[in-house]
Design a protein around this motif. Sequence first.
Motif, PDB file in Angstrom:
ATOM      1  N   ARG A  36      40.370  -3.394 -19.644  1.00  0.00           N
ATOM      2  CA  ARG A  36      41.782  -3.074 -19.886  1.00  0.00           C
ATOM      3  C   ARG A  36      42.658  -4.335 -19.921  1.00  0.00           C
ATOM      4  O   ARG A  36      43.507  -4.567 -19.059  1.00  0.00           O
ATOM      5  N   ILE A  47      50.160  -0.439 -38.030  1.00  0.00           N
ATOM      6  CA  ILE A  47      48.880  -1.052 -37.625  1.00  0.00           C
ATOM      7  C   ILE A  47      48.418  -1.839 -38.853  1.00  0.00           C
ATOM      8  O   ILE A  47      47.879  -1.266 -39.795  1.00  0.00           O
ATOM      9  N   ASN A  95      43.939   2.360 -37.781  1.00  0.00           N
ATOM     10  CA  ASN A  95      43.350   3.550 -37.185  1.00  0.00           C
ATOM     11  C   ASN A  95      44.243   4.715 -37.598  1.00  0.00           C
ATOM     12  O   ASN A  95      45.410   4.709 -37.224  1.00  0.00           O
ATOM     13  N   SER A 117      44.891  -6.793 -28.439  1.00  0.00           N
ATOM     14  CA  SER A 117      43.963  -6.153 -27.514  1.00  0.00           C
ATOM     15  C   SER A 117      42.657  -6.934 -27.449  1.00  0.00           C
ATOM     16  O   SER A 117      42.180  -7.431 -28.469  1.00  0.00           O
ATOM     17  N   PRO A 126      45.241  -4.160 -32.869  1.00  0.00           N
ATOM     18  CA  PRO A 126      43.992  -4.333 -32.105  1.00  0.00           C
ATOM     19  C   PRO A 126      42.790  -4.705 -32.966  1.00  0.00           C
ATOM     20  O   PRO A 126      41.761  -5.114 -32.435  1.00  0.00           O
ATOM     21  N   TYR A 127      42.934  -4.541 -34.294  1.00  0.00           N
ATOM     22  CA  TYR A 127      41.800  -4.856 -35.178  1.00  0.00           C
ATOM     23  C   TYR A 127      42.000  -6.181 -35.908  1.00  0.00           C
ATOM     24  O   TYR A 127      41.269  -6.502 -36.844  1.00  0.00           O
ATOM     25  N   ASP A 160      51.202  -3.346 -34.149  1.00  0.00           N
ATOM     26  CA  ASP A 160      50.110  -2.943 -33.243  1.00  0.00           C
ATOM     27  C   ASP A 160      48.797  -3.364 -33.909  1.00  0.00           C
ATOM     28  O   ASP A 160      48.353  -2.733 -34.864  1.00  0.00           O
ATOM     29  N   LEU A 190      52.236  -0.850 -25.505  1.00  0.00           N
ATOM     30  CA  LEU A 190      52.919  -0.050 -26.535  1.00  0.00           C
ATOM     31  C   LEU A 190      53.793   1.024 -25.899  1.00  0.00           C
ATOM     32  O   LEU A 190      54.948   1.223 -26.274  1.00  0.00           O
ATOM     33  N   SER A 221      40.168  -5.194 -26.238  1.00  0.00           N
ATOM     34  CA  SER A 221      39.246  -4.057 -26.118  1.00  0.00           C
ATOM     35  C   SER A 221      38.110  -4.108 -27.122  1.00  0.00           C
ATOM     36  O   SER A 221      36.975  -3.795 -26.791  1.00  0.00           O
ATOM     37  N   LYS A 222      38.416  -4.484 -28.348  1.00  0.00           N
ATOM     38  CA  LYS A 222      37.395  -4.366 -29.400  1.00  0.00           C
ATOM     39  C   LYS A 222      36.490  -5.592 -29.458  1.00  0.00           C
ATOM     40  O   LYS A 222      35.483  -5.568 -30.146  1.00  0.00           O
ATOM     41  N   GLY A 225      45.514  -3.092 -21.252  1.00  0.00           N
ATOM     42  CA  GLY A 225      45.207  -2.639 -22.607  1.00  0.00           C
ATOM     43  C   GLY A 225      46.483  -2.665 -23.433  1.00  0.00           C
ATOM     44  O   GLY A 225      47.591  -2.705 -22.880  1.00  0.00           O
ATOM     45  N   SER A 226      46.317  -2.666 -24.758  1.00  0.00           N
ATOM     46  CA  SER A 226      47.539  -2.708 -25.576  1.00  0.00           C
ATOM     47  C   SER A 226      48.281  -1.376 -25.508  1.00  0.00           C
ATOM     48  O   SER A 226      49.493  -1.308 -25.708  1.00  0.00           O
ATOM     49  N   GLN A 227      47.556  -0.309 -25.175  1.00  0.00           N
ATOM     50  CA  GLN A 227      48.213   1.010 -25.072  1.00  0.00           C
ATOM     51  C   GLN A 227      49.325   0.990 -24.020  1.00  0.00           C
ATOM     52  O   GLN A 227      50.388   1.552 -24.225  1.00  0.00           O
ATOM     53  N   TYR A 269      47.370   6.344 -35.652  1.00  0.00           N
ATOM     54  CA  TYR A 269      46.660   6.410 -34.378  1.00  0.00           C
ATOM     55  C   TYR A 269      47.260   7.483 -33.474  1.00  0.00           C
ATOM     56  O   TYR A 269      48.468   7.461 -33.196  1.00  0.00           O
TER      57      TYR A 269
HETATM   58  C1  LIG Z   1      45.839   1.317 -33.274  1.00  0.00           C
HETATM   59  C2  LIG Z   1      45.512   1.258 -31.828  1.00  0.00           C
HETATM   60  N1  LIG Z   1      46.446   0.823 -30.970  1.00  0.00           N
HETATM   61  C3  LIG Z   1      46.189   0.736 -29.653  1.00  0.00           C
HETATM   62  C4  LIG Z   1      44.966   1.094 -29.135  1.00  0.00           C
HETATM   63  C5  LIG Z   1      44.751   0.974 -27.653  1.00  0.00           C
HETATM   64  O1  LIG Z   1      43.872  -0.064 -27.372  1.00  0.00           O
HETATM   65  P1  LIG Z   1      43.675  -0.688 -25.904  1.00  0.00           P
HETATM   66  O2  LIG Z   1      42.274  -0.410 -25.528  1.00  0.00           O
HETATM   67  O3  LIG Z   1      43.966  -2.143 -26.065  1.00  0.00           O
HETATM   68  O4  LIG Z   1      44.658  -0.019 -25.006  1.00  0.00           O
HETATM   69  C6  LIG Z   1      43.959   1.552 -29.995  1.00  0.00           C
HETATM   70  C7  LIG Z   1      42.666   1.964 -29.455  1.00  0.00           C
HETATM   71  O5  LIG Z   1      41.787   2.432 -30.119  1.00  0.00           O
HETATM   72  C8  LIG Z   1      44.243   1.629 -31.378  1.00  0.00           C
HETATM   73  O6  LIG Z   1      43.335   2.041 -32.259  1.00  0.00           O
END
Ligand SMILES: Cc1ncc(COP(=O)(O)O)c(C=O)c1O
Length: 425
Positions: free
Chosen positions: A270, A197, A202, A260, A232-233, A230, A121, A262-263, A116-118, A142
């Motif tokens: 992940r 972001i 977010n 990411s 992800p969107y 960052d 980061l 994820s979305k 995941g990008s988290q 976020y």
């Molecule tokens: C701005 C931002 N960065 C990172 C993440 C983490 O995303 P990931 O599921 O890729 O870890 C999110 C998840 O909602 C997010 O909104």
Amino acid sequence: MNYARFLTATSAARRPSAIRMLNELLIRAPKSVISLATGSPNPSMFPFKTAVITTEDGKTIQFDEEMMKRALQYSQTAGIPELLSWLKQLQVKLHNPPTIHYPSSQGQMDICVTSGSQDGLNKVFEMTINRGDNVLLNEPVYSGTLHALLPLGCNIINVCSDEYGIIPNSLKEILSKWKPEDSKNPKKNTPKFLYTIPNGSNPTGNSLTSDRKKEIYELARKYDFLIIEDDPYYFLQFNKPWAPTFLSMDVDGRVIRTDSFSKILSSGLRIGFVTGPKTLIERIVLHMQVATLHTSTFTQLLVAQLLYQWGEEGFLAHVDRVIDFYRNQKDALLVAAEKWLSGLAEWHVPTAGMFIWIKIKGIYDVKKLIKEKAIKKEILMVPGNDFYIDSSAPSPYFRASFSLASPEQMDVAFQRLAELIKESL
Ligand SMILES: Cc1ncc(COP(=O)(O)O)c(C=O)c1O
């Protein structure tokens, strides 16, 4: 770029793990090599043998016995080679980073796959932040970022922003307390990075304009700080052409971009990826060598097979379908908001992402309304204060996500919320 000045002592001290290096050697070795070296388990003892996964278009992804053995085994820390090369090509197509042709010591673009990008980061923050370091970001932000940064003891400086993202003049004013040459003197504690972001932020749903990005990038050059993008969107931008990214303007090799899947593919698999200068990606990979070892081989192989089956065109066609879904969801939430919250609240229309940031008029702090009263009426939203450096400060805002609820549920939710607001005024 002098990358050494951005690293913490811990990150600078990381050395390659001998066992991990041997493991990578073994993966590449011909079948004739006899390994008595690594502690890789014998896959014939794993209980899973084969798998067939059906995709939405009715096709299948097959894990035969050989593939399954690989999927269940340790793999390269930075990511499996076929996924890395696919992602590298994607980044070149989408962002055409100037750094792609640079020498490796001078900021050449590199990539690693993270859980995941988290995960990426968090490793970027741990690589760069010493206690007391100055870092820049635009709040509200976020909460996953805030909760990663705050325990590291850095001094977070808020840069003002509006519906078009960071306001460059606010950044200029903050930076004016330093001289550009101060970045060469560690005692001056110039900001190490700017985190933002850029698309469908977010929690605000706001997107940073390209003109502002250019101005911000020039300030980063002048005061020599990194930019953490960052994003992800990125793949949930409702309008084409998609905005140019910081990575696409990165002539110096000072941008670290987190993407990411994820979305758009799955949040539970992940899979994220970090793109940035090789010297810094290497530090992240060394951290992974002693943390996760690598992102799950099974999920990387699953995603890689899907991406190769789709090709770039098929991937982008899937992304377009996802965008259409979220655009309709966003429109439905806006219809419900217009119907029930007009006069009671205000908001901007997001151009990307999953969120609308709503300010309730006439209520100084909505925490109680959102966290207690709304929950009793069975509606869940996030109060604004959760997205600020000082989360105890009052906020009239809340974040509404349009990702999960149906249009009918959105209508009911805002009807209930409107009743609550009227009762509270
Ligand atoms: C701005 C931002 N960065 C990172 C993440 C983490 O995303 P990931 O599921 O890729 O870890 C999110 C998840 O909602 C997010 O909104």
